[in-house]
Design an enzyme around this catalytic site. Structure first.
Site, PDB file in Angstrom:
ATOM      1  CE  LYS A 262      46.488  -3.577  15.589  1.00 20.68           C
ATOM      2  NZ  LYS A 262      45.636  -2.404  15.777  1.00 20.68           N
TER       3      LYS A 262
ATOM      4  NE  ARG B 168      45.049   4.841  13.495  1.00 25.73           N
ATOM      5  CZ  ARG B 168      45.156   3.792  14.305  1.00 25.73           C
ATOM      6  NH1 ARG B 168      46.307   3.528  14.906  1.00 25.73           N
ATOM      7  NH2 ARG B 168      44.146   3.006  14.538  1.00 25.73           N
TER       8      ARG B 168
ATOM      9  CE1 TYR C 135      81.736  -3.964  18.212  1.00 21.68           C
ATOM     10  CE2 TYR C 135      79.469  -4.560  18.755  1.00 21.68           C
ATOM     11  CZ  TYR C 135      80.593  -4.700  17.955  1.00 21.68           C
ATOM     12  OH  TYR C 135      80.577  -5.581  16.919  1.00 21.68           O
TER      13      TYR C 135
ATOM     14  CG  MET D  17      73.150  -7.159  14.416  1.00 21.63           C
ATOM     15  SD  MET D  17      73.892  -7.258  12.789  1.00 21.63           S
ATOM     16  CE  MET D  17      74.489  -5.590  12.544  1.00 21.63           C
TER      17      MET D  17
HETATM   18  C1  LIG Z   1      44.924  -2.414  16.936  1.00 19.99           C
HETATM   19  C2  LIG Z   1      43.526  -2.012  16.934  1.00 19.99           C
HETATM   20  C3  LIG Z   1      42.631  -2.511  17.901  1.00 19.99           C
HETATM   21  C4  LIG Z   1      43.044  -3.360  19.059  1.00 19.99           C
HETATM   22  O1  LIG Z   1      43.592  -2.578  20.079  1.00 19.99           O
HETATM   23  P1  LIG Z   1      44.104  -3.228  21.464  1.00 19.99           P
HETATM   24  O2  LIG Z   1      44.389  -2.083  22.336  1.00 19.99           O
HETATM   25  O3  LIG Z   1      45.306  -4.023  21.129  1.00 19.99           O
HETATM   26  O4  LIG Z   1      42.982  -4.079  21.933  1.00 19.99           O
HETATM   27  C5  LIG Z   1      41.295  -2.195  17.754  1.00 19.99           C
HETATM   28  N1  LIG Z   1      40.870  -1.407  16.746  1.00 19.99           N
HETATM   29  C6  LIG Z   1      41.708  -0.879  15.835  1.00 19.99           C
HETATM   30  C7  LIG Z   1      41.171   0.000  14.766  1.00 19.99           C
HETATM   31  C8  LIG Z   1      43.068  -1.149  15.893  1.00 19.99           C
HETATM   32  O5  LIG Z   1      43.897  -0.637  14.998  1.00 19.99           O
END
Ligand SMILES: *Cc1c(COP(=O)(O)O)cnc(C)c1O
Length: 811
Positions: free
Chosen positions: A484, A582, A709, A758
């Site tokens: 992801k 969540r 700046y 930037m």
């Molecule tokens: C991102 C995520 C993980 C991985 O977590 P890490 O701490 O990066 O290993 C596992 N399960 C879910 C549902 C996640 O969203």
């Protein structure tokens, strides 16, 4: 080349079944995905992280018929057309074979070991010796128990000299390597901290390394690292260093522009060398090279010339974006059959384009060597290639290569002149050439330029980290890897290709779009989508993406959609909320979920999972236990209700490390894959990404002047200020301003001064050795950097902007 009959006499057998004693063996294969000449291959079923015996059917299906195994497998027992050698340990058997082959090599072998610099010294020596010697060098970083055996296997008597790298990570390994290599000359590059954790102390590590020199006539090493007493008695010693007693004594060393001047005392003669590098590591490596050439009786003037011609050498294959949506694999620094195989293998791993092109130069020794020509033809004919660009002599054998499109050029410049008549687009292009062909010119034309700031992604490190975590879970537990957020900033299909090749079981993305991108890039692994939306249902189905299902509302919506389309048994992943709050069903909702699911056949539960909220935090261990228990109970209820089983998974990275009881049927590896060890428990994780930028301008300013700046950066002393090409638009947070951000230039620490702009920011480099164009490491320590601005490494990694070029490399 040996026959299988001969091989069976060399290695220690328990048993054998040989059909055809005359079968020629030219290739040793341990990975069924990497087969180039199946008839002449001998497959070794190694049992390292994965059991090679499981891959015998695959090797067989690719045409391999000769096997070295620790035990006969049911598959082999049934086959009539195979040669089988049964041994105690297949790796030892391969090493026995390599050792025998080495004893047939009549010329000197140079063994290199040390913590750093082995590959570069090997490459530089090859550069310096090649004008008048035929040098064999072990490919890339083939320096392990397995790598060394494979390197030795490729030795041929026609070489004047061989250079073999030996690396160890644990005590006791070097004896074995020495037995195989039996070097005549030894080089110790340096002793640093790499791999130090397995050794009691520096001394133990040094002793282990020195075992490589048990029977060498000469050892080349600095007096910084060893003393005479530590050396094996038979060996003479060329020492270099600042001591008067050193064979090569450094009298003076200074930086002049982008070169260094070294004044050396060699056999009472004072000699100056100009070295085209300024960093300490390169100078140490050059000293190793000088020492060897002097031992080989090269004249000082020749050594001076060849040192000056040394190039900072990228010993690695790089994957970068090319023109017209192509991918360039840049391996333009050497060309021989062994390294060509590695690069072709990498080319075949690329799924993002249908079309594959190989731009290949002539090879050293090809003209005279018929066998090599045959091997090259066979190798290329087993590859899925659409186009070959050949640069070099127009040999007759090129006719035998069956590739649709072939373009032949006598030299690099005629190819470059013709470039405007050729089309390169939407394809993967491997650029593989011997150094003298200067294929970097081709890469320059086909690659997209980077603008000074680059994120380097080390694919070897990624593979290593995958193995580290794999070794922590039992073999039956599946591995899901999280890609992801652009693989935590590291890239999408580039990382996914590698994971697919490494046979992970599942990939996970956050949104459907990310999954679609992976499918478009040819990724065929199952993909779970964590946060699907109703408006992406269409693409989920179209691209075979499996949604997380987290609420009754969502479930019903999805069921309606599937009903409309007449789709059945679609795979879904049910999420349980055990405390994250969540997404997910509460445990008490599970009976209702069962009711709904039992009444339909539109979806099928592929997996059931929950997420631990604090798996890495010892203070929350009670809560983690509570989560695991809650999950287990709910999984039980779901299993009984549904009447079928599904994959159960709970553990993220810290969960894998700290909670073996939460491994269930699968684990979800995230940040650890990218080399960040949140738990500080693992010793052998490697950093995957390095954010690099460059110094654009240097300024000398007076005390009291200000930088940046709003005049925020007030100088308290006369200062030297470096402007570097990274700003908050690249993902370098503004909170790193005013000295909070620490960067590194040639190993020297610097800090920011003034606010972050930037696209740029300024560093205080007062008193440091820095020049314009120098490379800057933005996060020398990503854990610390995150802490400095009150966040976690995850955020820093995923915020590195898309405009920062990613360059993937592989050694
Ligand atoms: C991102 C995520 C993980 C991985 O977590 P890490 O701490 O990066 O290993 C596992 N399960 C879910 C549902 C996640 O969203």
């Amino acid at each position: 080349m040996y026959t299988i009959g001969f091989v069976s006499e060399i290695i220690t057998l328990e048993e054998h079944k040989i059909l055809n004693f005359e079968q020629q063996i030219s290739e040793l294969v341990y990975d069924s995905r990497k087969v180039s000449l199946p008839e002449e291959s001998l497959f070794f079923a190694l049992t390292a992280t994965r059991d090679g015996h499981d891959f015998i059917p695959d090797a067989y299906s690719k045409g391999i018929r000769s096997f070295v195994v620790n035990h006969i497998t049911p598959f082999l027992a049934e086959k009539e057309d195979v040669n089988i050698l049964i041994v105690k340990d297949s790796l030892l058997a391969m090493q026995e074979l390599a050792k025998y082959h080495r004893t047939q090599f009549p010329n000197p072998i140079i063994g290199i070991t040390g913590s750093n610099g082995k590959s570069i010294v090997k490459a530089w020596l090859t550069q310096m010796l090649s004008p008048d010697k035929k040098v064999y060098q072990s490919p890339k970083s083939y320096n392990s128990q397995l790598g060394v055996a494979l390197s030795l296997w490729n030795l041929q008597a026609s070489y004047d000299l061989a250079i073999i790298e030996a690396g160890i990570s644990e005590p006791g390994e070097m004896d074995n390597l020495e037995e195989m290599v039996q070097p005549n000359i030894g080089i110790l590059t340096n002793i640093g901290i790499a791999h130090a954790q397995h050794f009691e102390n520096k001394k133990a590590k040094l002793e282990e390394k020195l075992k490589l020199f048990k029977r060498t006539e000469l050892v080349i090493a600095s007096s910084k690292y060893i003393s005479k007493e530590e050396l094996p008695a038979q060996a003479s010693w060329t020492s270099w260093g600042v001591e008067e007693t050193d064979s090569i004594q450094i009298l003076q060393q200074e930086v002049q522009g982008n070169q260094s001047l070294l004044k050396l005392n060699i056999n009472k003669e004072v000699v100056d060398f100009i070295i085209p590098f300024t960093d300490e590591a390169s100078i140490e490596n050059v000293l190793s090279c000088i020492s060897l050439l002097i031992y080989l009786d090269y004249s000082i003037s020749i050594i001076q010339d060849r040192i000056l011609a040394l190039k900072p050498l990228e010993m690695r294959l790089q994957l970068k974006k090319g023109i017209a949506n192509s991918s360039i694999i840049d391996d333009s620094y050497s060309n021989d059959l062994a390294s060509l195989k590695i690069s072709l293998n990498f080319l075949q791993q690329q799924n993002q384009h249908q079309k594959r092109t190989l731009i290949l130069s002539d090879m050293d020794g090809l003209k005279e060597n018929n066998k090599l020509q045959h091997k090259l033809v066979d190798l290329l004919n087993t590859q899925a290639l659409d186009r070959l660009v050949w640069v070099g002599e127009k040999y007759a054998f090129l006719e035998d290569i069956h590739i649709k499109e072939k373009n032949l050029y006598p030299d690099t410049s005629s190819f470059i002149k013709d470039l405007s008549n050729l089309v390169f687009e939407n394809e993967s292009i491997l650029v593989k050439g011997a150094r003298i062909y200067q294929f970097e010119q081709i890469v320059e034309r086909l690659g997209l330029r980077s603008h000074g700031t680059v994120l380097d992604i080390n694919l070897n490190a990624l593979t290593n980290n995958l193995m580290v975590y794999r070794s922590l879970i039992p073999p039956h537990v599946k591995l899901m890897t999280m890609v992801k957020a652009f693989s935590y900033g590291s890239g999408s299909f580039e990382v996914a290709n590698l994971l697919q090749f490494s046979k992970v079981d599942y990939l996970t993305v956050a949104f459907a779009d990310e999954g679609v991108d992976l499918r478009m890039a040819g990724i065929s692994l199952p993909i779970m989508v964590l946060s699907p939306d109703a408006d992406t249902f269409e693409s989920l189905i179209k691209y075979n993406l499996e949604p997380e299902v987290y609420s009754m509302r969502f479930l019903k919506e999805f069921l309606l959609f599937l009903q409309d389309r007449n789709i059945q048994d679609y795979k879904i992943h049910l999420k349980l909320d055990t405390g994250m709050h969540r997404l997910g069903f509460f445990p008490e909702e599970i009976p209702e979920v069962v009711d709904v699911l039992k009444k339909q056949n539109l979806v099928r539960v592929q997996s059931f999972f929950t997420h631990l909220v604090a798996s890495g935090d010892p203070n929350q261990d009670d809560f983690t236990k509570y989560q695991i228990n809650t999950y287990s109970e709910a999984a039980q209820i779901l299993r009984e209700g549904l009447g079928y089983s599904f994959i159960r998974h709970v553990a993220n990275t810290s969960g894998i490390v700290r909670w073996p009881e939460a491994h269930f049927d699968m684990v979800r590896l995230g940040i650890g894959l990218y080399g960040v060890d949140m738990d500080r428990k693992l010793e052998n994780l490697e950093q995957v990404s390095t954010l690099r930028t460059t110094v654009t301008q240097l300024k000398d300013l007076k005390a009291g002047e200000t930088v940046g700046y709003d005049r925020k950066g007030v100088l308290l002393r006369d200062s030297k200020i470096a402007t570097v090409k990274i700003g908050y638009a690249d993902g370098y947070n503004r909170r790193f301003g005013m000295g909070v951000g620490k960067m590194e230039i040639h190993g020297q620490q610097t800090a920011t001064v003034g606010s972050i702009c930037m696209d740029m920011c300024m560093l205080d480099v007062t008193g440091l050795e820095v020049r314009e164009g120098d490379e800057v490491i933005v996060f020398p320590n990503v854990m610390q950097a995150a802490k400095d601005v009150g966040t976690i490494p995850y955020e820093l990694l995923v915020n590195i902007s898309g405009r920062v070029k990613r360059v993937y490399y592989y050694e």
